[in-house]
Design an enzyme around this catalytic site. Structure first.
Site, mmCIF file in Angstrom:
data_model
loop_
_atom_site.group_PDB
_atom_site.id
_atom_site.type_symbol
_atom_site.label_atom_id
_atom_site.label_comp_id
_atom_site.label_asym_id
_atom_site.label_seq_id
_atom_site.Cartn_x
_atom_site.Cartn_y
_atom_site.Cartn_z
ATOM 1 N N ASP A 239 0.832 -1.141 -0.035
ATOM 2 C CA ASP A 239 -0.011 -0.087 0.062
ATOM 3 C C ASP A 239 0.920 1.233 -0.121
ATOM 4 O O ASP A 239 1.752 1.440 0.448
ATOM 5 C CB ASP A 239 -0.875 -0.111 1.308
ATOM 6 C CG ASP A 239 -1.791 0.953 1.182
ATOM 7 O OD1 ASP A 239 -2.669 0.965 0.412
ATOM 8 O OD2 ASP A 239 -1.889 1.743 2.180
ATOM 9 N N GLU A 289 15.808 -14.238 -0.258
ATOM 10 C CA GLU A 289 16.167 -15.403 0.736
ATOM 11 C C GLU A 289 15.138 -16.413 0.947
ATOM 12 O O GLU A 289 15.619 -17.657 0.940
ATOM 13 C CB GLU A 289 16.483 -14.784 2.105
ATOM 14 C CG GLU A 289 17.755 -13.992 1.961
ATOM 15 C CD GLU A 289 17.954 -12.820 3.243
ATOM 16 O OE1 GLU A 289 18.552 -11.958 3.003
ATOM 17 O OE2 GLU A 289 17.038 -12.922 4.186
HETATM 18 C C1 NOJ Z 1 -4.500 2.647 -1.034
HETATM 19 C C2 NOJ Z 1 -5.698 1.938 -0.784
HETATM 20 O O1 NOJ Z 1 -5.894 1.111 -2.081
HETATM 21 C C3 NOJ Z 1 -6.963 2.649 -0.399
HETATM 22 O O2 NOJ Z 1 -8.054 1.710 -0.179
HETATM 23 C C4 NOJ Z 1 -6.388 3.364 0.983
HETATM 24 O O3 NOJ Z 1 -7.448 3.755 1.550
HETATM 25 C C5 NOJ Z 1 -5.343 4.067 0.955
HETATM 26 N N1 NOJ Z 1 -4.201 3.417 0.300
HETATM 27 C C6 NOJ Z 1 -4.772 4.398 2.429
HETATM 28 O O4 NOJ Z 1 -4.018 3.127 3.009
#
Ligand code: NOJ
Length: 579
Positions: A239, A289
């Protein structure tokens, strides 16, 4: 455990495509040059809370995902990416993680996770889990400890705490705005009610940003990665992979509203800092690894939102992330030139790193293609009967013909449109609440999937009073997996046929792409030297670029023409191409 019935395949095949034996062929090429599985994989994104509910609480869960694995196998994808299922107060549906090494009881437990991985592997499906390193939940023990600790303490040094500006510290430390609206800083309050320091959160106040300049953070995440690698996962979707580090001085931004305005990470002080690349190098080493121990290739695929494809490419250098979602295709309007521009850019900048492009048209943050591509003249028929449905089918065939990997978001294969008329009171997206109810952007693509039957809950959940966590519209009845499997003209069959062909034809997956001359509203290209794909973005029929019937087409395609809003694949030798 009772799980809603997942329909079985009536073993019908589209008349538009032959039934291809399910095996990864291209034998000669693969035997001589085995490539890691992820380079041209098609991964299905499972938004866990909306996939399938096994407990009757109206929220999807891991046991539901496990019950749906045969469905995914039948569809023909290579694996699945699970959206976050970790313990979380769910302020951002799991992207606010309170414990990175467990399962939220709403979704199951670690034993259920292990069963899911085991069953997926038995079916030949890879499992990719979501990891959220930029921020955690305000309920995470680290943040609770930080709130209880004094300014300047080691506990606060795991986050970005700072004194406020102004005479009494009443102004935020800088002018940054959060992606989901409002200031990126929230002021703390001591137990006696006195206001204290501020902390940084680039999303919601319940998602404090971690301080990656503190080495403790990196060490903690390496342990978290190892934990999931030992449980058998095949990779991680990362993310906000252009996040993590902020400018060390946290200075004011010259354009503080840029992120909020575009919902893109463009503040050059808050995102895309050079130090982040060292983190991806160390994570890559960790994955390698693991591969050295058991011979299984692992994948790091980043959610990288940066202004240019060239900057994007820096994230997929050979010792960094294996792949990063290329969102420009998703952002392109329904126009031949726009699609061609982003495809060219991706192939030039990203494929040039040695990685492969990771194409995506839909995900849990975006309006679904069926709705996005509908012409503005108001034919956004929710059931997909307007222009949006056919164009979404054509775009899928285009994406699956491009060199590289692709991600399919759950429901895309059912032709679901965005649910646009959810009542305000059911909306849960923090973007809606933090923009003063201005932006209704992310709930409409997260409505629980329809599996069977004619009325909600459409087999998504079982039990007498079970109600899906977001209400399903009546028109979902036409899009259940049960109906889709039984209808050879459905979106599902188009995806299934395309995925089968992708596995069988040596020209798809990785390899070259050569554009053919075509009218301005048409894109046509050859893959390898044997497959032609053409898409008609215009409003009227055009001559097909190849004589003879297509192998597969997104809509009826006869008499040597390619109708408006239609894509098709032809197998041909180079001399058969009319360019
Ligand atoms: C991207 C994710 O796809 C989204 O759903 C989320 O709200 C934001 N990052 C924050 O983590």
């Amino acid at each position: 455990m009772t799980v809603a019935a997942v329909p079985s395949d009536p073993a019908t095949a589209s008349p538009q495509a032959p039934v291809i034996p399910r095996q990864r062929s291209a034998p000669a090429a693969e035997l001589h040059q085995p490539q890691p599985w992820w380079r041209d994989a098609v991964i299905y994104q499972v938004y866990v809370r909306s996939f399938l509910d096994s407990t009757g609480d109206g929220i999807g869960d891991l046991a539901g995902v496990r019950a749906g694995l045969p469905y995914l196998r039948r569809l023909g994808v290579d694996g699945l990416w699970l959206s976050p299922f970790y313990p979380s107060p769910q302020h951002d549906h799991g992207y606010d993680v309170a414990d990175y090494c467990d399962v939220d009881p709403v979704y199951g437990d670690l034993d259920e996770f292990d069963r899911l991985v085991r069953d997926a592997h038995r079916l030949g499906l890879k499992v990719v889990v979501d990891i959220v390193p930029n921020h955690c939940s305000s309920a995470h023990p680290w943040f609770r400890e930080a709130l209880a600790a004094a300014p300047g303490s080691p506990a606060r040094a795991r986050f970005h705490f700072a004194d406020g500006r102004g005479e009494h510290g009443e102004l935020p430390p800088n002018n940054w705005r959060a992606m989901f609206g409002g200031p990126a800083w929230t002021r703390t309050t001591g137990p006696d009610g006195t206001p204290g320091q501020w902390y940084l959160h680039m999303f919601t106040p319940e998602q404090p940003d971690l301080n990656w300049r503190n080495p403790e953070t990196g060490r903690a995440f390496e342990r978290i990665l190892s934990f999931w690698l030992e449980r058998g996962v095949d990779g991680f979707r990362i993310d906000v992979a252009a996040g993590l580090f902020k400018h060390p001085d946290l200075p004011d931004s010259p354009d503080p509203y840029a992120d909020e305005r575009t919902r893109d990470s463009v503040n050059p002080l808050a995102w895309n800092q050079p130090e982040v690349h060292e983190v991806w190098r160390s994570w890559r080493r960790l994955c390698e690894e693991a591969t050295a121990r058991d011979g299984r290739e692992r994948l790091l695929v980043g959610e990288v939102s940066v202004p240019t494809a060239a900057e994007h490419a820096a994230y997929v250098r050979p010792d960094e992330l294996h792949q990063a979602f290329f969102f420009d295709l998703l952002a392109a309007p329904w126009e031949a030139a726009a699609f061609r521009g982003v495809i060219d850019e991706a192939l030039r900048d990203i494929a040039g790193t040695g990685s492969t492009v990771t194409w995506v048209l839909n995900n849990h943050d975006q309006v679904r293609t069926v709705t996005r591509y509908a012409s503005p003249s108001g034919d956004a028929d929710p059931s997909g009967a307007g222009t949006g449905g056919p164009r979404a089918r054509a775009a899928a065939l285009l994406m699956l013909a491009l060199p590289g990997a692709a991600y399919v978001y759950q429901g895309e294969e059912l032709g679901l449109a965005e649910v646009l008329d959810l009542p305000d009171e059911v909306l849960t997206d923090p973007v809606f609440h933090r923009t003063g109810s201005r932006l209704r952007v992310r709930d409409g693509c997260r409505v629980p999937l329809p599996w069977s039957g004619h009325v909600s809950p459409f087999g998504f959940t079982t039990g007498g009073d079970a109600r899906p966590w977001l209400p399903q519209p009546d028109w979902f009845a036409a899009h259940t997996t049960e109906r889709a499997l039984a209808d050879v003209g459905s979106f599902w069959h188009l995806y299934r046929d395309a995925l089968q062909l992708r596995r069988s034809l040596p020209h798809l997956g990785e390899g070259s792409l050569r554009w053919l001359d075509s009218p301005p509203d048409v894109l046509a290209f050859v893959r390898g030297d044997g497959l032609v794909c053409a898409v008609n973005f215009g409003d009227g029929p055009v001559p097909a670029p190849v004589a003879g019937p297509p192998l597969l087409s997104s809509g009826p395609c006869a008499d040597g023409t390619l109708p408006a809003g239609t894509a098709a694949w032809w197998s041909c030798d180079p001399s058969g191409v009319l360019d």
